[in-house]
Design a protein around this motif. Structure first.
Motif, PDB file in Angstrom:
ATOM      1  N   PHE A 213       0.845  -1.178   0.000  1.00 41.39           N
ATOM      2  CA  PHE A 213       0.000   0.000   0.000  1.00 41.39           C
ATOM      3  C   PHE A 213       0.880   1.227   0.000  1.00 41.39           C
ATOM      4  O   PHE A 213       1.866   1.290   0.730  1.00 41.39           O
ATOM      5  CB  PHE A 213      -0.871  -0.042   1.266  1.00 41.39           C
ATOM      6  CG  PHE A 213      -1.502   1.261   1.627  1.00 41.39           C
ATOM      7  CD1 PHE A 213      -2.700   1.644   1.047  1.00 41.39           C
ATOM      8  CD2 PHE A 213      -0.885   2.121   2.528  1.00 41.39           C
ATOM      9  CE1 PHE A 213      -3.273   2.856   1.381  1.00 41.39           C
ATOM     10  CE2 PHE A 213      -1.458   3.335   2.863  1.00 41.39           C
ATOM     11  CZ  PHE A 213      -2.657   3.699   2.282  1.00 41.39           C
ATOM     12  N   SER A 214       0.569   2.213  -0.859  1.00 40.68           N
ATOM     13  CA  SER A 214       1.250   3.505  -0.746  1.00 40.68           C
ATOM     14  C   SER A 214       0.304   4.590  -1.223  1.00 40.68           C
ATOM     15  O   SER A 214      -0.518   4.361  -2.116  1.00 40.68           O
ATOM     16  CB  SER A 214       2.544   3.524  -1.564  1.00 40.68           C
ATOM     17  OG  SER A 214       2.262   3.670  -2.925  1.00 40.68           O
ATOM     18  N   ASN A 215       0.413   5.760  -0.594  1.00 45.42           N
ATOM     19  CA  ASN A 215      -0.451   6.877  -0.956  1.00 45.42           C
ATOM     20  C   ASN A 215       0.353   8.160  -0.814  1.00 45.42           C
ATOM     21  O   ASN A 215       0.718   8.555   0.292  1.00 45.42           O
ATOM     22  CB  ASN A 215      -1.670   6.890  -0.025  1.00 45.42           C
ATOM     23  CG  ASN A 215      -2.674   7.948  -0.432  1.00 45.42           C
ATOM     24  OD1 ASN A 215      -2.306   8.993  -0.957  1.00 45.42           O
ATOM     25  ND2 ASN A 215      -3.945   7.681  -0.185  1.00 45.42           N
ATOM     26  N   SER A 216       0.689   8.789  -1.946  1.00 42.49           N
ATOM     27  CA  SER A 216       1.562   9.964  -1.877  1.00 42.49           C
ATOM     28  C   SER A 216       0.814  11.182  -1.335  1.00 42.49           C
ATOM     29  O   SER A 216       1.431  12.127  -0.863  1.00 42.49           O
ATOM     30  CB  SER A 216       2.170  10.261  -3.244  1.00 42.49           C
ATOM     31  OG  SER A 216       1.161  10.452  -4.192  1.00 42.49           O
ATOM     32  N   ARG A 217      -0.517  11.154  -1.374  1.00 37.73           N
ATOM     33  CA  ARG A 217      -1.287  12.279  -0.833  1.00 37.73           C
ATOM     34  C   ARG A 217      -1.227  12.285   0.700  1.00 37.73           C
ATOM     35  O   ARG A 217      -0.976  13.301   1.311  1.00 37.73           O
ATOM     36  CB  ARG A 217      -2.740  12.179  -1.302  1.00 37.73           C
ATOM     37  CG  ARG A 217      -3.362  13.496  -1.695  1.00 37.73           C
ATOM     38  CD  ARG A 217      -4.713  13.298  -2.385  1.00 37.73           C
ATOM     39  NE  ARG A 217      -5.314  11.993  -2.151  1.00 37.73           N
ATOM     40  CZ  ARG A 217      -6.002  11.648  -1.050  1.00 37.73           C
ATOM     41  NH1 ARG A 217      -6.192  12.513  -0.098  1.00 37.73           N
ATOM     42  NH2 ARG A 217      -6.517  10.435  -0.942  1.00 37.73           N
TER      43      ARG A 217
END
Ligand code: HEC
Length: 374
Positions: A213-217
């Motif tokens: 899982f990754s979320n740059s926001r």
């Protein structure tokens, strides 16, 4: 479009005439170019192509450096930081150890226009699913990060008290696909127990990391790793466990808008033969801050503190807590060679555990050869 074409011509002339060190484009600001795409077409497409893949050699009129970008290659561009792009567009290629053919636009474009360009370039890969380079936080000395990396690291731990000894690790991390990384760690240890030095390999390991899982926001990334550890080290000299082990950990990293970050890694090591080595549990944390020189575009310093806990699964075993202040700094202009040094100080259960000086040299080889980017 005559104005646009004149601008392109000026850009190319300025690039050709550029001085060896910091080429700048001398164009009076005020060209009213509203969107990122318009600015791109006018100021950048002559060299980089409308489609971001790069103008064909015959038309561009310069030899493309080996590192010349294709902005549609998401495997290569998503790991670059917005800040790296900002530094290169503002101050030109040489500012980050790239070719002087890439001009500086700090006089031709406003910071806002440069941000519009970065957003436009990101548009090529926004929906690609590759984790963003911003989530690739500074590597701590002990705590492992979540981001799947392409890098080679040489780490050393020197005993600052007790019997002299140096434990080194040669670590090779190789990314494959969007979310996976293979990791090989070969320890090379030197010990000096009874007034003679002995050197040899420790227990080598082979690991597989997967980013879930990754979320740059939100600035978050989560990964897990499984590892096989082989009994390659000498048990007679105390630098091998004598049994294969399986290890596994989870890692969660968080970057805040202030460039403050924390990294948590928790896991366990399970030997096949528990009469030779105990089962252990560990919980590592790193807290730090990214600081940039040169108006936020230059060399990066990352002060960090790690809080490290581990415990054997043995009756009566106590939790070992260590604290480690450290500093990472980017050594090369391109920031692909980095150095980190810290002191690991035992905080609990200190009997027989002495402070250690740890350091590493890291080479992010996707960004360039060892000799490039200085
Ligand atoms: C005169 C030709 C030329 C123009 C005009 C030009 N570039 Fe470049 N640019 C280059 C070259 C050549 C490189 C590769 C440098 C290297 O790899 O050593 C480069 C590299 C870059 C990089 C670095 C990519 C990476 O791999 O990290 C970025 C970002 C970039 N250019 C953006 C722009 C933008 C945005 C514009 C327009 C405002 C622009 N360039 C205009 C020639 C140009």
């Amino acid at each position: 479009m005559a104005l646009g074409r004149a601008f392109v011509l000026l850009v190319c002339l300025a690039a050709l005439a550029a001085s060896a060190d910091h080429p700048t484009i001398a164009i009076p600001p005020g060209l009213k170019l509203a969107s990122g795409k318009r600015i791109w077409e006018t100021a950048c497409a002559a060299c980089h192509g409308s489609d971001g893949k790069g103008t064909p050699k015959a038309l561009a009129g310069f030899d493309q450096p080996r590192t010349f970008p294709d902005f549609t290659r998401c495997d290569q561009t998503t790991s670059e930081l917005d800040n790296d792009y900002r530094a290169i567009i503002t101050n030109g290629g040489p500012f980050r150890g790239f070719s002087q053919i890439m001009p500086a636009f700090r006089q031709a474009l406003t910071p806002k226009q440069i941000n519009q360009l970065i957003e436009y370039l990101r548009g090529f890969c926004d929906a690609s699913g590759w984790p963003r380079g911003e989530l690739n936080l500074p590597r701590a000395l002990v705590t492992e990060k979540a981001f799947p990396e392409n890098e080679t690291v040489l780490t050393s731990a020197l005993n600052a008290g007790g019997a002299p000894g140096v434990a080194n690790d040669i670590i090779e991390e190789n990314r494959f696909g969007k979310h996976d990384e293979i990791e090989i760690d070969v320890p090379v240890n030197f010990i000096h127990p009874e007034h003679t030095w002995y050197g040899g390999f420790g227990d080598a390991s082979l690991g597989l990391k997967h980013e879930f899982f990754s979320n740059s926001r939100t600035g978050s990334i989560f990964a897990a790793q499984g590892e096989i550890i082989l009994p390659t080290g000498s048990t007679a000299h105390g630098i091998g466990s004598g049994t294969p082990s399986f290890a596994t950990f989870a890692a969660f990293d968080q970057l805040f808008p202030t460039n403050t970050f924390f990294q948590v890694q928790a896991g366990t090591q399970q030997p096949f033969d528990t009469s030779k080595a105990p089962r252990t549990f560990f919980w590592y944390n790193a807290v730090g801050q990214e600081l940039y020189q040169s108006h936020g575009l230059g060399r990066m310093w990352s002060p960090m503190v790690e809080f490290l806990a581990d415990r054997d699964f043995l009756p009566g075993a106590k939790m070992n807590w260590d604290v480690m202040p450290e500093m990472q700094v980017t050594v090369s202009r391109r920031q692909h060679i980095r150095f980190d040094v810290g002191v690991r100080i035992p905080a609990t259960n200190t009997a027989g555990r002495d402070p250690q000086v740890l350091f590493y040299v890291l080479w992010d080889w996707q960004d360039g050869r060892l000799t490039e980017g200085w």
